[in-house]
Design an enzyme around this catalytic site. Structure first.
Site, PDB file in Angstrom:
ATOM      1  N   GLU A  26       9.805  15.551  15.052  1.00 39.18           N
ATOM      2  CA  GLU A  26      10.352  15.392  13.705  1.00 39.18           C
ATOM      3  C   GLU A  26       9.854  16.565  12.851  1.00 39.18           C
ATOM      4  OE1 GLU A  26       9.270  11.822  11.478  1.00 39.18           O
ATOM      5  OE2 GLU A  26      11.346  11.616  10.838  1.00 39.18           O
ATOM      6  N   LYS A  31       0.873  -1.180   0.000  1.00 37.09           N
ATOM      7  CA  LYS A  31       0.000   0.000   0.000  1.00 37.09           C
ATOM      8  C   LYS A  31       0.907   1.227   0.000  1.00 37.09           C
ATOM      9  CE  LYS A  31      -1.723   2.943   2.311  1.00 37.09           C
ATOM     10  NZ  LYS A  31      -1.706   4.364   1.904  1.00 37.09           N
ATOM     11  N   CYS A  76      13.888  10.605   6.606  1.00 34.74           N
ATOM     12  CA  CYS A  76      13.940  10.155   8.007  1.00 34.74           C
ATOM     13  C   CYS A  76      15.350  10.294   8.566  1.00 34.74           C
ATOM     14  CB  CYS A  76      13.435   8.721   8.129  1.00 34.74           C
ATOM     15  SG  CYS A  76      14.252   7.570   7.045  1.00 34.74           S
ATOM     16  N   GLU A  87       9.519   1.384  10.884  1.00 31.83           N
ATOM     17  CA  GLU A  87      10.561   2.400  10.659  1.00 31.83           C
ATOM     18  C   GLU A  87       9.863   3.733  10.810  1.00 31.83           C
ATOM     19  OE1 GLU A  87      12.370   5.031   9.903  1.00 31.83           O
ATOM     20  OE2 GLU A  87      12.715   4.689   7.767  1.00 31.83           O
TER      21      GLU A  87
HETATM   22  P1  NDP Z   1       1.824   8.472   8.137  1.00 28.00           P
HETATM   23  O1  NDP Z   1       2.575   7.730   9.155  1.00 28.00           O
HETATM   24  O2  NDP Z   1       0.420   8.858   8.455  1.00 28.00           O
HETATM   25  O3  NDP Z   1       1.766   7.620   6.760  1.00 28.00           O
HETATM   26  C1  NDP Z   1       2.689   6.603   6.418  1.00 28.00           C
HETATM   27  C2  NDP Z   1       1.949   5.482   5.669  1.00 28.00           C
HETATM   28  O4  NDP Z   1       0.974   4.880   6.537  1.00 28.00           O
HETATM   29  C3  NDP Z   1       1.159   5.977   4.458  1.00 28.00           C
HETATM   30  O5  NDP Z   1       1.175   4.998   3.434  1.00 28.00           O
HETATM   31  C4  NDP Z   1      -0.227   6.122   5.025  1.00 28.00           C
HETATM   32  O6  NDP Z   1      -1.217   6.090   4.046  1.00 28.00           O
HETATM   33  C5  NDP Z   1      -0.310   4.917   5.926  1.00 28.00           C
HETATM   34  N1  NDP Z   1      -1.326   4.988   6.970  1.00 28.00           N
HETATM   35  C6  NDP Z   1      -1.898   6.095   7.504  1.00 28.00           C
HETATM   36  N2  NDP Z   1      -2.775   5.736   8.492  1.00 28.00           N
HETATM   37  C7  NDP Z   1      -2.749   4.381   8.570  1.00 28.00           C
HETATM   38  C8  NDP Z   1      -3.401   3.399   9.398  1.00 28.00           C
HETATM   39  N3  NDP Z   1      -4.263   3.756  10.354  1.00 28.00           N
HETATM   40  N4  NDP Z   1      -3.133   2.099   9.201  1.00 28.00           N
HETATM   41  C9  NDP Z   1      -2.241   1.723   8.273  1.00 28.00           C
HETATM   42  N5  NDP Z   1      -1.598   2.586   7.457  1.00 28.00           N
HETATM   43  C10 NDP Z   1      -1.832   3.903   7.612  1.00 28.00           C
HETATM   44  O7  NDP Z   1       2.682   9.733   7.716  1.00 28.00           O
HETATM   45  P2  NDP Z   1       2.206  11.132   7.110  1.00 28.00           P
HETATM   46  O8  NDP Z   1       2.235  11.026   5.641  1.00 28.00           O
HETATM   47  O9  NDP Z   1       0.903  11.590   7.709  1.00 28.00           O
HETATM   48  O10 NDP Z   1       3.381  12.102   7.624  1.00 28.00           O
HETATM   49  C11 NDP Z   1       3.314  12.668   8.930  1.00 28.00           C
HETATM   50  C12 NDP Z   1       4.691  12.707   9.586  1.00 28.00           C
HETATM   51  O11 NDP Z   1       5.223  11.398   9.648  1.00 28.00           O
HETATM   52  C13 NDP Z   1       5.739  13.508   8.819  1.00 28.00           C
HETATM   53  O12 NDP Z   1       5.680  14.847   9.145  1.00 28.00           O
HETATM   54  C14 NDP Z   1       7.013  12.863   9.280  1.00 28.00           C
HETATM   55  O13 NDP Z   1       7.386  13.447  10.506  1.00 28.00           O
HETATM   56  C15 NDP Z   1       6.625  11.418   9.536  1.00 28.00           C
HETATM   57  N6  NDP Z   1       7.015  10.519   8.409  1.00 28.00           N
HETATM   58  C16 NDP Z   1       8.098   9.723   8.587  1.00 28.00           C
HETATM   59  C17 NDP Z   1       8.527   8.919   7.549  1.00 28.00           C
HETATM   60  C18 NDP Z   1       9.731   8.051   7.690  1.00 28.00           C
HETATM   61  O14 NDP Z   1      10.513   7.932   6.758  1.00 28.00           O
HETATM   62  N7  NDP Z   1       9.900   7.361   8.792  1.00 28.00           N
HETATM   63  C19 NDP Z   1       7.859   8.908   6.253  1.00 28.00           C
HETATM   64  C20 NDP Z   1       6.685   9.736   6.184  1.00 28.00           C
HETATM   65  C21 NDP Z   1       6.309  10.515   7.237  1.00 28.00           C
HETATM   66  P3  NDP Z   1      -1.720   7.471   3.400  1.00 28.00           P
HETATM   67  O15 NDP Z   1      -0.501   8.284   3.047  1.00 28.00           O
HETATM   68  O16 NDP Z   1      -2.407   7.000   2.192  1.00 28.00           O
HETATM   69  O17 NDP Z   1      -2.559   8.120   4.456  1.00 28.00           O
END
Ligand code: NDP
Length: 525
Positions: A375, A170, A277, A243
């Protein structure tokens, strides 16, 4: 106005270019039933894949690698258009990393999957031969974010496939076209379509995948969502790798090369508009270098080129969407309100497009500010001075995160000693982030940065269950530890334990004499 991806109905999502707002495509979201059906199809196809010789799996990865190399320019442009990063960065930090990971999987697969003999030390077990066999979990669910929309899911998918798993991915709702491209490339390489499937949608599709009958989940994203995913997985003991990002410190010691450290800091903080990250999120500079570090950084920031990454001269693209931009703005405003000095940036660049934020340099930040705790995920370099190595380590470790860190020094021994004291999954000396491009290096963090590892051999380990297989070489002989206990038996066993573990040789010798003469066969049951 900053752009947001639009879910135009419950079943359709629209993906846009963060630099321009241009609509790139409309896609149907998968319903929970469709997600489940994909997983069941993957489950049905996986046993055949597990039975496929490793050399045939390698051939498919090799074809994938060739196709990816042939189509790299086209893909780099797509990554730029959907995720905003400059095409050069897409090539270096996404495509090249995946090409190298494919090479790693191809070269490592045979040895990693070959049963590993497990010699026995204990003389009582000498009639046995043991080995470790690595078997795939079955179906690996992958939930991936928008910041590395190709390399994160591709690296995990290749590790899952080479070890005999099927994958249901996904991708983030913000970068679905790139996720689909990964699927397309693998199918074009000859992989059975059911072995790698992409399901579409926002959070509900991710939640449906977590609830579906997958056998393991690899999640990359925020701590908040990671905790929700971890809770859902724990309810049914689904193994997970999480992660969850970082707040990586960069420590510039008093003997660092200032020219190199400032260039490193800018790339580490602003690359991918800071949405990495492993970004430099906190920079601590020894007080003796503090002012020159700030001055040189400010000069260099003025020379950075911000714009649409399709222009090959551009170094920093837009942020992914308006919500992310607001998070960064709020943190910068909070820091300034609490006394940080804004030396560069700190504002939107609306003239360039909807989601541009200027590369920002903040001085005199403290740990009371949100920018040093949460972050940031944006193009901001917050800098603070320190006076001693001990203080630098204490500041670096004063965080809920522990993904990575970097130490900048001309003295390798001093740098390595400091690396040992920092609580993080990776510590680099005189560089940062590039560990992600080393296919052999594990990726993952301490503390709230997550659980488990991706990349490298440890990443392969996450894709397999270890089975211990034991063969008795004298199957006709009853075992001395079976029933038939009694006084003599107990004495012999005590003697045997003394023979093995007593410290003095005289006690060992006495033990050997007591152990001699196993119980008669007729005494055994
Ligand atoms: P999220 O953690 O919300 O999203 C990451 C993934 O999880 C996306 O594919 C998202 O889908 C999916 N997701 C969201 N809600 C659920 C759920 N309840 N169950 C399963 N999967 C889910 O990150 P955001 O995009 O909202 O970013 C917010 C913050 O997260 C950023 O500001 C940053 O600080 C951090 N982040 C960290 C990352 C890393 O590399 N570790 C990567 C991205 C973000 P969808 O996008 O379709 O909602």
């Amino acid at each position: 106005m900053a752009t947001e991806p639009k879910i135009v109905s419950a079943s359709t999502l629209v993906t846009t270019n963060p630099a321009t707002g241009e609509v790139l495509g409309e896609l149907s979201c998968s319903t929970p039933d469709e997600v489940r059906a994909s997983v069941l199809r993957a489950k049905a196809a996986q046993p055949q894949w597990q039975a496929t010789p490793v050399r045939e799996r390698i051939q498919i990865l090799r074809r994938f690698q060739q196709l990816l190399n042939e189509r790299r320019d086209e893909l780099a442009r797509l990554i730029c258009r959907e995720a905003g990063k400059p095409t050069a960065e897409a090539l270096v930090t996404e495509i090249s990393v995946v090409l190298d990971t494919a090479e790693f999987c191809i070269r490592r697969a045979h040895n990693f999957l070959r049963p590993q003999p497990l010699p026995h030390r204990n003389p009582a077990m000498k009639t046995k031969r043991g080995k470790l066999v690595r078997e795939p979990y079955g179906v690996i669910g992958i939930i991936s974010p928008w910041n590395y929309p190709f390399s994160i899911p591709a690296i995990e998918t290749l590790a899952a496939l080479i070890t005999g798993n099927a994958v249901v991915l996904k991708p983030s709702e913000f970068t679905p076209l790139i996720g689909l491209e990964l699927e397309r490339l693998l199918h074009a390489a000859g992989l059975h379509p059911d072995l790698m499937q992409v399901v579409m949608g926002e959070a509900p599709a991710g939640a449906a995948l977590t609830e579906s009958p997958i056998d393991k989940l690899i999640f990359t994203g925020s701590v908040a969502t990671g905790k929700r995913v971890g809770e859902a997985a724990a309810r049914r003991l689904l193994p997970v790798v999480l992660e969850l990002g970082g707040k990586d410190p960069m420590i510039v010691l008093d003997d660092a090369n200032l020219e190199i450290a400032t260039s490193g800091a800018l790339w580490g903080a602003f690359m991918n508009a800071g949405q990495t990250c492993l970004s430099v999120e906190r920079c601590y500079v020894h007080r003796s270098l503090y002012q020159p570090f700030l001055a040189l950084s400010r000069d260099k920031i003025a020379r950075l080129r911000v714009g649409n990454g399709l222009d090959s001269e551009v170094e920093i693209g837009p942020m992914i969407h308006g919500r992310q931009l607001q998070i960064v703005e709020a943190q910068v405003n909070d820091a300034v309100a609490r006394g940080a000095r804004l030396l560069a940036g700190g504002k939107r660049l609306s003239e360039l497009g909807p989601n541009f934020y200027a590369p920002t340099l903040l001085a005199d930040v403290t740990h009371e500010m949100r920018i040093m705790q949460e972050e940031t995920f944006g193009p901001v370099l917050p800098v603070a001075p320190f006076d001693s190595d001990e203080e630098a380590v204490r500041l670096a470790n004063d965080s809920d995160f522990g993904l990575a860190a970097s130490v900048w020094t001309r003295n390798r021994r001093r740098g390595e000693a400091m690396a040992r004291k920092i609580k993080a999954g990776t510590v680099m000396l005189n560089d940062m982030i590039s560990c992600f491009g080393i296919a052999e290096a594990p990726h993952g963090g301490f503390k709230q940065s997550g659980i488990g590892r991706t990349h490298g051999e440890l990443g392969l380990h996450e894709m397999v269950q270890v089975k211990y297989v034991d063969v008795d070489l004298v199957p006709g002989m009853p075992k001395v530890w079976w029933f038939g206990y009694g006084r003599k038996y107990q004495q012999q066993m005590e003697g045997f334990i003394d023979l093995l573990f007593a410290r003095r040789w005289t006690a060992k010798l006495r033990g050997a004499l007591r152990a001699a003469g196993l119980p008669r066969r007729s005494n055994r049951i």
